[in-house]
Design a protein around this motif. Sequence first.
Motif, PDB file in Angstrom:
ATOM      1  N   ALA A 126       3.476   5.352   7.832  1.00 22.70           N
ATOM      2  CA  ALA A 126       2.861   3.949   8.050  1.00 22.70           C
ATOM      3  C   ALA A 126       3.293   3.792   9.409  1.00 22.70           C
ATOM      4  CB  ALA A 126       3.324   3.131   7.280  1.00 22.70           C
ATOM      5  N   ALA A 127       2.278   3.006  10.047  1.00 20.71           N
ATOM      6  CA  ALA A 127       2.183   2.446  11.423  1.00 20.71           C
ATOM      7  C   ALA A 127       1.688   0.946  11.463  1.00 20.71           C
ATOM      8  CB  ALA A 127       0.956   3.238  12.231  1.00 20.71           C
ATOM      9  N   GLU A 128       2.306   0.243  12.501  1.00 22.78           N
ATOM     10  CA  GLU A 128       2.220  -1.074  12.334  1.00 22.78           C
ATOM     11  C   GLU A 128       0.747  -1.643  12.930  1.00 22.78           C
ATOM     12  OE1 GLU A 128       4.543  -0.299  15.808  1.00 22.78           O
ATOM     13  OE2 GLU A 128       4.682   0.080  13.728  1.00 22.78           O
ATOM     14  N   ASP A 129       0.003  -0.771  13.791  1.00 28.74           N
ATOM     15  CA  ASP A 129      -1.136  -0.986  14.513  1.00 28.74           C
ATOM     16  C   ASP A 129      -1.870   0.393  14.832  1.00 28.74           C
ATOM     17  OD1 ASP A 129      -0.339   0.087  17.382  1.00 28.74           O
ATOM     18  OD2 ASP A 129       0.834  -1.582  17.165  1.00 28.74           O
ATOM     19  N   GLY A 130      -3.003   0.245  15.191  1.00 32.92           N
ATOM     20  CA  GLY A 130      -3.932   1.441  15.500  1.00 32.92           C
ATOM     21  C   GLY A 130      -3.269   2.267  16.567  1.00 32.92           C
TER      22      GLY A 130
ATOM     23  N   VAL B 204       0.868  -1.184   0.029  1.00 33.73           N
ATOM     24  CA  VAL B 204      -0.221   0.117   0.000  1.00 33.73           C
ATOM     25  C   VAL B 204       0.761   1.245   0.007  1.00 33.73           C
ATOM     26  CG1 VAL B 204      -1.672   1.322   1.386  1.00 33.73           C
ATOM     27  CG2 VAL B 204      -2.150  -0.990   1.021  1.00 33.73           C
ATOM     28  N   VAL B 205       2.099   1.179   0.773  1.00 34.46           N
ATOM     29  CA  VAL B 205       2.866   2.415   0.870  1.00 34.46           C
ATOM     30  C   VAL B 205       3.331   2.632  -0.558  1.00 34.46           C
ATOM     31  CG1 VAL B 205       4.981   3.226   1.798  1.00 34.46           C
ATOM     32  CG2 VAL B 205       3.492   2.285   3.346  1.00 34.46           C
ATOM     33  N   ARG B 206       3.719   1.626  -1.223  1.00 36.64           N
ATOM     34  CA  ARG B 206       4.566   1.704  -2.431  1.00 36.64           C
ATOM     35  C   ARG B 206       3.550   2.144  -3.521  1.00 36.64           C
ATOM     36  NH1 ARG B 206       7.046  -3.138  -1.200  1.00 36.64           N
ATOM     37  NH2 ARG B 206       5.538  -4.233  -2.778  1.00 36.64           N
TER      38      ARG B 206
END
Length: 123
Positions: free
Chosen positions: A30-34, A17-19
């Motif tokens: 980007a973050a790995e969780d909420g 998604v980032v790419r």
Amino acid sequence: MARILIAEDDSEVRALVVRALAAQGHEITAAEDGGAALDILSREDGHFDLLLSDIQMPVMDGIALALAAARDYPGLPILLMTGYADQRERAHGLDAIVREVLSKPFTLPELRAAVAAVLTPTG
């Protein structure tokens, strides 16, 4: 282009998604969780054009994140994504704060179209 905050616990999906969105010129965080995403939102005082979050994540799920983000930053557009029908059903009650729920797996054109639709001002 837009500043987008992505919250996704699956590192491969997050990277994809980032790419995909960075390739369109968007500035991505980007973050790995909420929980981590909410920390970033607070640190940046909500200065994002879009919050794109998975629903099912550890620490804080995307629905809790969406509720907190909408409370603290009511003008922030929110787009959720999920691969689980039951999670999609949970998100239906959030129509007032969530613009769309994108079903996984999605194609890159579907992702880009959903993001573009949320970012395009309505006349």
